[in-house]
Design an enzyme around this catalytic site. Structure first.
Site, mmCIF file in Angstrom:
data_model
loop_
_atom_site.group_PDB
_atom_site.id
_atom_site.type_symbol
_atom_site.label_atom_id
_atom_site.label_comp_id
_atom_site.label_asym_id
_atom_site.label_seq_id
_atom_site.Cartn_x
_atom_site.Cartn_y
_atom_site.Cartn_z
ATOM 1 N N HIS B 516 0.848 -1.183 0.000
ATOM 2 C CA HIS B 516 0.000 0.000 0.000
ATOM 3 C C HIS B 516 0.889 1.240 0.000
ATOM 4 O O HIS B 516 0.754 2.113 0.848
ATOM 5 C CB HIS B 516 -0.940 -0.014 1.218
ATOM 6 C CG HIS B 516 -1.796 -1.243 1.304
ATOM 7 N ND1 HIS B 516 -2.413 -1.665 2.450
ATOM 8 C CD2 HIS B 516 -2.136 -2.157 0.353
ATOM 9 C CE1 HIS B 516 -3.091 -2.784 2.218
ATOM 10 N NE2 HIS B 516 -2.943 -3.100 0.954
HETATM 11 C C1 LIG Z 1 -0.188 -9.199 -1.737
HETATM 12 C C2 LIG Z 1 -1.074 -8.009 -1.972
HETATM 13 C C3 LIG Z 1 -2.309 -7.915 -1.347
HETATM 14 C C4 LIG Z 1 -3.127 -6.801 -1.569
HETATM 15 N N1 LIG Z 1 -4.342 -6.756 -0.970
HETATM 16 C C5 LIG Z 1 -5.128 -5.676 -1.153
HETATM 17 C C6 LIG Z 1 -6.417 -5.614 -0.567
HETATM 18 O O1 LIG Z 1 -6.866 -6.550 0.078
HETATM 19 N N2 LIG Z 1 -7.150 -4.497 -0.754
HETATM 20 C C7 LIG Z 1 -6.695 -3.445 -1.475
HETATM 21 O O2 LIG Z 1 -7.399 -2.446 -1.571
HETATM 22 N N3 LIG Z 1 -5.490 -3.496 -2.070
HETATM 23 C C8 LIG Z 1 -4.709 -4.579 -1.942
HETATM 24 N N4 LIG Z 1 -3.499 -4.633 -2.552
HETATM 25 C C9 LIG Z 1 -3.077 -3.494 -3.380
HETATM 26 C C10 LIG Z 1 -3.643 -3.589 -4.775
HETATM 27 O O3 LIG Z 1 -3.189 -4.749 -5.389
HETATM 28 C C11 LIG Z 1 -3.220 -2.347 -5.564
HETATM 29 O O4 LIG Z 1 -3.722 -1.201 -4.919
HETATM 30 C C12 LIG Z 1 -3.749 -2.315 -6.977
HETATM 31 O O5 LIG Z 1 -3.611 -3.550 -7.630
HETATM 32 C C13 LIG Z 1 -3.038 -1.209 -7.734
HETATM 33 O O6 LIG Z 1 -3.503 -1.103 -9.053
HETATM 34 P P1 LIG Z 1 -2.682 -0.238 -10.075
HETATM 35 O O7 LIG Z 1 -3.383 -0.318 -11.373
HETATM 36 O O8 LIG Z 1 -2.438 1.102 -9.494
HETATM 37 O O9 LIG Z 1 -1.240 -0.906 -10.146
HETATM 38 P P2 LIG Z 1 -0.795 -2.410 -10.506
HETATM 39 O O10 LIG Z 1 -1.841 -3.395 -10.247
HETATM 40 O O11 LIG Z 1 0.514 -2.602 -9.850
HETATM 41 O O12 LIG Z 1 -0.598 -2.350 -12.076
HETATM 42 C C14 LIG Z 1 0.471 -1.664 -12.650
HETATM 43 C C15 LIG Z 1 0.877 -2.398 -13.909
HETATM 44 O O13 LIG Z 1 1.793 -1.593 -14.607
HETATM 45 C C16 LIG Z 1 2.814 -2.392 -15.134
HETATM 46 N N5 LIG Z 1 3.980 -1.515 -15.307
HETATM 47 C C17 LIG Z 1 4.702 -0.915 -14.334
HETATM 48 N N6 LIG Z 1 5.668 -0.151 -14.870
HETATM 49 C C18 LIG Z 1 5.544 -0.272 -16.230
HETATM 50 C C19 LIG Z 1 6.254 0.284 -17.310
HETATM 51 N N7 LIG Z 1 7.275 1.120 -17.118
HETATM 52 N N8 LIG Z 1 5.855 -0.059 -18.554
HETATM 53 C C20 LIG Z 1 4.819 -0.900 -18.761
HETATM 54 N N9 LIG Z 1 4.126 -1.445 -17.757
HETATM 55 C C21 LIG Z 1 4.476 -1.134 -16.500
HETATM 56 C C22 LIG Z 1 3.013 -3.469 -14.099
HETATM 57 O O14 LIG Z 1 3.605 -4.618 -14.658
HETATM 58 C C23 LIG Z 1 1.576 -3.718 -13.635
HETATM 59 O O15 LIG Z 1 0.952 -4.732 -14.373
HETATM 60 C C24 LIG Z 1 -2.678 -5.748 -2.391
HETATM 61 C C25 LIG Z 1 -1.450 -5.859 -3.027
HETATM 62 C C26 LIG Z 1 -0.653 -6.978 -2.840
HETATM 63 C C27 LIG Z 1 0.626 -7.070 -3.561
#
Ligand SMILES: Cc1cc2nc3c(=O)[nH]c(=O)nc-3n(C[C@H](O)[C@H](O)[C@H](O)COP(=O)(O)OP(=O)(O)OC[C@H]3O[C@@H](n4cnc5c(N)ncnc54)[C@H](O)[C@@H]3O)c2cc1C
Lengths: 250, 587
Positions: B516
């Site tokens: 987080h």
């Molecule tokens: C073990 C775990 C448990 C969790 N449990 C919870 C929960 O219970 N409740 C909750 O609210 N949240 C939880 N979270 C957090 C939640 O997963 C994230 O808040 C959410 O997935 C974030 O979404 P996002 O789209 O911002 O980023 P991400 O899901 O991280 O997606 C970003 C994507 O961008 C890609 N990327 C990064 N840099 C580049 C680049 N330069 N070029 C191309 N692609 C790139 C990555 O490969 C990734 O696929 C948890 C996280 C983890 C790891």
């Protein structure tokens, strides 16, 4: 070698997956036997018929460890998780095999680690900072361990010590009293402990937890089960099934 | 020289929850949308099938679904007097990599943050005055109120099929739901999950103490569900392999099956995997993004021109790309000026390990990622802080995530870590130990920030992101006070023994805490203290929007993805209905 002093030989061979006869063909190690005698002169036996000094480790076909290292790994695992009245020992469930495979594979080779320099010691909060992969850390760490034991215990390697001396050595390493020549003893121990626990509790598919003995011991039903029917009806009730592993269900 | 590709209208960097939501919403415009994702394509079939997905070593220990630190990492130090060193392997947090991002391996606890979390500055000043705010704390309002975001929270809950119980439905407080939550217009789309025995014990004990327990809103579906996009969910079967694993039954909402198939069906959307964006290229004045440079799986670089760029690369990736590309002024902790990298925050954990009497059967292996009972009595400003000497609060909960035996081995404090005594304690306590945990908020401070590392580079030759972060007295006090609350609940449950886990002395990059991470490109209404405006739009480069928890000015005690998803819908709505008609800075 007295039966009492050693890990029952049959179990030990089984644990290593060694073919019968291979070990018998190995030359006796007089040195080691001497050590056992010496140790038994002054050390109590743990009385459980296991865990004491080994002669040659018949680690039949390790993928990574050489035979000296294999001896050490078996003795380390046996000291960390002995066979006892609580449950299975680490060696009999195959932890040495688990660790050996892990070191031969991507994890041991540090495939997902950032290993570019410059290297500095850093603070504990900054985490692992060695330039070594896990496999390299084992290699140097085991050599260090054996050298340290040789200095402190009259020329003997770790696996040649009595169970109580082995415990003592690991306690001293754990509490930071031991300095190794090449690698930080505590970092080596931490990795060893982690991998030992992984081999004990992980799915048998990785070579440890043979026959799901560890899951049986704690009462973990294994994988693949769902509890939608039971989560409510088994509130505060013992739930038991024969544990299932990935291979059981594949 | 990078090969220049055919221009597209919109490029989205990353395909997690935020990238997926933007792609779906913006594709409605008919414009061409290209999603660049650094990792591999992944799907339930064939990647997350049972029994192979239920492999604790492969997924929980070896992090198979997560970011590969050999390629993507950062450097870390507790404070500016130290030299930052690289995070050589994952530990404290486990970001995603590949289609679905961390949405594949998350737990699914899906919150609406409290109205307080959206305007903590205004509300703290009104209730306690300026003196309550520590000198180094950058307390900031979002510039968007909870009520403005409410319809978008609702959208995200429907997308994910959240299972829960409303506690404040159009102003009517409902017992058994979270009575402290902001007013919601609709109940959750699905009823709560079935509670475990541990949850039941926690519920009874907290009720006895005068607190208000309720089930955590869960993206693990309590029943089969079809969302508004006609995507079918399976029913959670409480297998206990959730966090760090993909869900084999599509019961845990994830972008890979809720959004990606919709995108694949659209002729104007393309998903390119194995495409790592290295930089956003600006025009000469630095005011407009012209293109992005990315490396494909073989390391060959391409220049992809676009009219609009959405960064959806997670908190750390977003901030990193902004710093590398010169989007917005980098933060300087010395002067306190600049905005990119400012207000990096995290969360703080404390709590109690509760050992129940012999012959109690908690069956810890029966669980789900979001199966927990919670109290919000100590969250946000739901209690009087005057006596306590801190700002912020805690999410106090009793988890039943599953009893996977490497990860779940509670033993009383002081037990040796190996040997016969250790083994005896593990066996003795496996079935009768529960946790009452506090996940605490972390406010932003002047000297906690992100910038570019001067010493370490990634395999693509770029400086690593550098994290400078430590816990402050405000947070440690909170974690300690709330650890006592957790201990009190443990005692009320009727424990044989309760071990208190107090505030950590320092932040460490090694043990897993939470994924987080927040801040670095925070939203706001003042360009001097925020990197993006209320619509996640860069103040300086108005055709770049930055999605995700990088936008949070400070961190709540609650998990981030509810507001992360809501903000993505909110900003996509503004782009669709306003920006595309008249590109420029939205006001
Ligand atoms: C073990 C775990 C448990 C969790 N449990 C919870 C929960 O219970 N409740 C909750 O609210 N949240 C939880 N979270 C957090 C939640 O997963 C994230 O808040 C959410 O997935 C974030 O979404 P996002 O789209 O911002 O980023 P991400 O899901 O991280 O997606 C970003 C994507 O961008 C890609 N990327 C990064 N840099 C580049 C680049 N330069 N070029 C191309 N692609 C790139 C990555 O490969 C990734 O696929 C948890 C996280 C983890 C790891």
């Amino acid at each position: 070698m007295s039966r009492k002093a050693g890990l029952p030989r049959r179990d030990f061979l089984k644990a290593m997956g060694a073919a019968a006869g291979v070990a018998a063909a190995l030359p006796p190690r007089a040195e080691a036997d001497e050590a056992i005698k010496r140790d038994h002169g002054k050390q109590e036996s743990d009385g459980q018929g296991h865990g004491a000094a080994q002669r040659v480790t018949p680690f039949q076909s390790p993928l990574f460890f050489n035979s000296v290292e294999a001896d050490a790994v078996v003795a380390l695992v046996d000291t960390l998780i002995p066979k006892d009245d609580v449950g299975p020992g680490g060696v009999e469930v195959g932890i040495p095999t688990f660790i050996d495979r892990a070191m031969a594979g991507a994890f041991g080779r540090g495939a997902r680690m950032y290993l570019q320099g410059p290297f500095a010691e850093g603070t504990p909060e900054q985490g692992y900072q060695l330039s070594l992969t896990p496999a390299e850390l084992y290699r140097l760490g085991i050599a260090d361990l054996n050298n340290w034991c040789a200095k402190s215990y009259g020329g003997n390697h770790f696996h040649q010590l009595s169970p109580s001396n082995r415990r003592l050595v690991l306690e001293e390493i754990e509490s930071g009293k031991v300095e190794f020549a090449q690698v930080p003893a505590g970092v080596f121990f931490q990795l060893l402990l982690q991998n030992t626990m992984e081999g004990y509790f992980g799915d048998p598919i990785h070579g440890g937890n043979r026959d799901k003995a560890t899951w049986e011991m704690i009462g973990f039903p294994g994988v693949g089960d769902g509890y939608i029917e039971t989560i409510e009806t088994y509130r505060n009730k013992k739930y038991f099934t024969n544990p299932k592993s990935i291979q059981d269900l594949s | 020289m990078a090969t220049r590709l055919k221009p597209v209208d919109i490029v989205i960097v990353g395909l997690g929850w935020t990238g997926g939501i933007f792609a779906k919403e913006l594709s409605d415009s008919g414009l061409s949308v290209l999603v660049l994702e650094r990792g591999n394509p992944r799907d339930t079939f064939p990647d997350f099938l049972a029994p192979n997905i239920h492999d604790e070593i492969r997924y929980a220990q070896r992090h198979e679904l997560m970011q590969d630190a050999s390629r993507d990492t950062l450097s870390f130090r507790n404070n500016a007097s130290q030299t930052a060193l690289p995070m050589r392997q994952l530990g404290s947090f486990l970001p995603g990599d590949g289609v679905g991002g961390a949405g594949v391996h998350w737990n699914g606890q899906t919150w609406r943050w409290l109205p307080w979390d959206h305007e903590p500055l205004t509300r703290t000043l009104a209730r306690y005055g300026k003196k309550a705010i520590p000198a180094e704390m950058n307390l900031q309002d979002w510039g968007i109120s909870y009520d403005e975001l409410e319809p978008f929270y609702d959208k995200f809950e429907r997308l994910c099929g959240i299972s829960g119980k409303a506690g404040n439905l159009r102003g009517v407080k409902i017992k058994g739901g979270n009575i402290f939550e902001g007013t919601r217009q609709n109940d959750y789309p699905n009823p709560p999950l079935t509670q475990s025995y541990a949850g039941e014990l926690f519920e009874k004990a907290t009720e006895g103490l005068g607190y208000h327990a309720f089930p955590c809103p869960s993206a693990n579906a309590s029943q089969p569900y079809t969302n508004p996009d006609e995507v079918a969910f399976g029913q959670c079967n409480y297998c206990g392999f959730c966090e760090r694993f993909g869900c084999w039954s599509n019961a845990k909402a994830s972008p890979h099956f809720t959004l990606v198939p919709l995108l694949a069906a659209k002729p104007n959307v393309e998903i390119r995997t194995g495409a790592r964006v290295l930089k956003v290229n600006l025009d000469e004045a630095g005011k407009r993004a012209k293109s992005v440079t990315y490396a494909n799986a073989r390391g060959v670089t391409f220049e992809q021109p676009a009219e609009l760029v959405i960064l959806a690369a997670y908190t750390l990736g977003n901030t990193h790309l902004m710093l590398l590309s010169g989007i917005g002024r980098p933060y300087d902790p010395q002067s306190g000026e600049g905005v990119v990298g400012r207000n990096y925050t995290y969360q703080i954990n404390s709590g109690a390990t509760v050992f129940l009497k012999k012959d109690t059967w908690l069956n810890p292996f029966m669980g789900a990622g979001a199966l927990q009972m919670v109290i919000d009595d100590f969250n946000g400003d739901n209690f009087d802080h005057l006596r306590e000497g801190f700002i912020g609060g805690g999410n106090i909960y009793c988890p039943s995530y599953g009893g996977r035996p490497f990860g779940f081995r509670p033993v009383p404090a002081g037990t040796p870590r190996w040997g016969t005594k250790w083994k005896r304690e593990v066996v003795d306590h496996y079935h009768r130990t529960l946790f009452v945990n506090n996940q605490g908020s972390v406010m932003a401070y002047r000297h906690n920030y992100l910038d570019l590392d001067p010493n370490y580079r990634d395999p693509f030759g770029r400086p690593l992101l550098r994290m400078t972060f430590d816990f402050h007295p405000n947070e440690k006090r909170q974690a300690d006070v709330l650890a006592d609350v957790c201990v009190g609940i443990g005692r009320a449950i009727g424990a044989e023994r309760v071990d208190r886990v107090g505030a950590p002395e320092k932040y460490s990059i090694t043990p897993y805490q939470t994924t987080h991470n927040a801040g670095g490109a925070v939203l706001g209404t003042d360009p001097n203290t925020s990197a993006v405006n209320r619509y996640l739009q860069s103040w300086d480069v108005s055709n770049v929007f930055v999605a995700g928890a990088s936008a949070f000015p400070q961190n709540s005690s609650k998990n981030p993805t509810g507001p992360v998803g809501a903000l993505a819908f909110w900003a996509a709505d503004a782009i669709k209905n306003r920006y595309l008609k008249n590109p420029g800075l939205l006001t």
